[in-house]
Motif scaffolding. Structure first.
Motif, short mmCIF file in Angstrom:
data_model
loop_
_atom_site.label_atom_id
_atom_site.label_comp_id
_atom_site.label_asym_id
_atom_site.label_seq_id
_atom_site.Cartn_x
_atom_site.Cartn_y
_atom_site.Cartn_z
N TRP A 158 7.78 7.73 8.14
CA TRP A 158 7.15 6.43 8.35
C TRP A 158 8.24 5.55 8.95
O TRP A 158 9.20 5.18 8.27
CB TRP A 158 6.69 5.82 7.03
CG TRP A 158 5.51 6.47 6.41
CD1 TRP A 158 4.21 6.04 6.48
CD2 TRP A 158 5.47 7.65 5.59
NE1 TRP A 158 3.39 6.89 5.77
CE2 TRP A 158 4.14 7.88 5.21
CE3 TRP A 158 6.45 8.54 5.15
CZ2 TRP A 158 3.77 8.95 4.41
CZ3 TRP A 158 6.08 9.60 4.36
CH2 TRP A 158 4.75 9.80 3.99
N LEU A 200 10.35 2.40 10.08
CA LEU A 200 10.51 1.01 9.71
C LEU A 200 10.27 0.16 10.96
O LEU A 200 10.96 0.33 11.96
CB LEU A 200 11.91 0.76 9.15
CG LEU A 200 12.25 -0.68 8.77
CD1 LEU A 200 11.38 -1.15 7.60
CD2 LEU A 200 13.72 -0.79 8.42
N ARG A 217 10.04 -6.50 8.84
CA ARG A 217 9.92 -7.08 7.50
C ARG A 217 8.78 -8.10 7.50
O ARG A 217 8.59 -8.82 8.48
CB ARG A 217 11.21 -7.77 7.10
CG ARG A 217 12.37 -6.83 7.02
CD ARG A 217 12.86 -6.75 5.60
NE ARG A 217 13.85 -5.69 5.49
CZ ARG A 217 13.81 -4.76 4.59
NH1 ARG A 217 12.87 -4.74 3.68
NH2 ARG A 217 14.73 -3.82 4.53
N THR A 227 9.29 -7.92 2.39
CA THR A 227 9.22 -6.49 2.16
C THR A 227 9.20 -5.72 3.48
O THR A 227 8.80 -6.25 4.52
CB THR A 227 7.96 -6.12 1.35
OG1 THR A 227 6.81 -6.59 2.04
CG2 THR A 227 8.01 -6.74 -0.04
N ALA A 228 9.62 -4.48 3.42
CA ALA A 228 9.65 -3.62 4.61
C ALA A 228 8.22 -3.30 5.05
O ALA A 228 7.34 -3.10 4.22
CB ALA A 228 10.41 -2.35 4.31
N TYR A 247 6.12 -0.56 7.46
CA TYR A 247 6.28 0.76 8.08
C TYR A 247 5.12 1.07 9.01
O TYR A 247 3.99 0.67 8.77
CB TYR A 247 6.39 1.84 7.01
CG TYR A 247 7.60 1.65 6.14
CD1 TYR A 247 8.84 2.10 6.56
CD2 TYR A 247 7.50 1.00 4.91
CE1 TYR A 247 9.97 1.90 5.77
CE2 TYR A 247 8.63 0.81 4.12
CZ TYR A 247 9.85 1.26 4.56
OH TYR A 247 10.96 1.06 3.79
N GLY A 307 16.67 3.54 7.41
CA GLY A 307 15.66 2.58 6.97
C GLY A 307 14.25 3.14 7.00
O GLY A 307 13.37 2.63 6.31
N ASP A 308 14.02 4.18 7.82
CA ASP A 308 12.70 4.84 7.82
C ASP A 308 12.50 5.51 6.46
O ASP A 308 13.44 5.68 5.69
CB ASP A 308 12.63 5.90 8.91
CG ASP A 308 12.62 5.32 10.32
OD1 ASP A 308 12.50 4.10 10.46
OD2 ASP A 308 12.74 6.11 11.28
N MET A 309 11.26 5.89 6.18
CA MET A 309 10.95 6.62 4.95
C MET A 309 10.57 8.04 5.33
O MET A 309 9.88 8.25 6.34
CB MET A 309 9.81 5.94 4.20
CG MET A 309 10.13 4.55 3.70
SD MET A 309 11.35 4.51 2.40
CE MET A 309 10.34 4.85 0.98
N GLU A 324 13.94 6.75 1.27
CA GLU A 324 14.53 6.02 2.39
C GLU A 324 15.58 6.87 3.11
O GLU A 324 16.41 7.51 2.46
CB GLU A 324 15.18 4.73 1.90
CG GLU A 324 15.81 3.92 3.01
CD GLU A 324 16.52 2.68 2.51
OE1 GLU A 324 17.10 1.97 3.35
OE2 GLU A 324 16.52 2.41 1.29
#
Length: 113
Positions: A16, A18, A21, A27-28, A30, A71-73, A91
């Protein structure tokens, strides 16, 4: 995809990206999930991310996917859930670029969560 990657990257993972914000909550936010081919291992090692912050790794993913960034998930396995947190993703803390030793078609990347 190189012949070596086609042979070795047989597992699936989901990322996912990023995208920013939330202005109100901070909050982040995605983007939609995207599945890709990879190989992976579960390693618990003390590492340092690109910002110099120490962390303990959970998973190490090997892939040719070049657009994964800190920073991506990321989740080992496939998921269509919109929320990476609900899917159980971690993360991305570190991404390193490695050479495509055999075919020289596309570089490989090591992604650490």
């Amino acid at each position: 995809m190189s012949a070596s990657a086609r042979w070795s990257y047989t597992a699936k993972a989901t990322v996912w990206p990023l995208v920013g914000r939330d202005d109100w909550k901070g909050t982040a936010v995605y983007g939609p999930p995207a599945a890709f081919l990879c190989d992976y291992s579960s390693e618990s090692k003390r590492m340092t991310d690109a910002k110099g912050v120490e962390f303990t790794s959970r998973q190490v993913v090997y892939t040719e996917k070049s657009d994964i960034k800190q920073g991506d998930m990321l989740l080992v396995g496939e998921s269509a859930l919109v929320s990476p947190v609900a899917a159980g993703a971690y993360e991305v803390r570190l991404v390193t670029r490695d050479a495509d030793t055999f075919d020289r078609k596309a570089d490989d990347f090591t992604v650490v969560t």
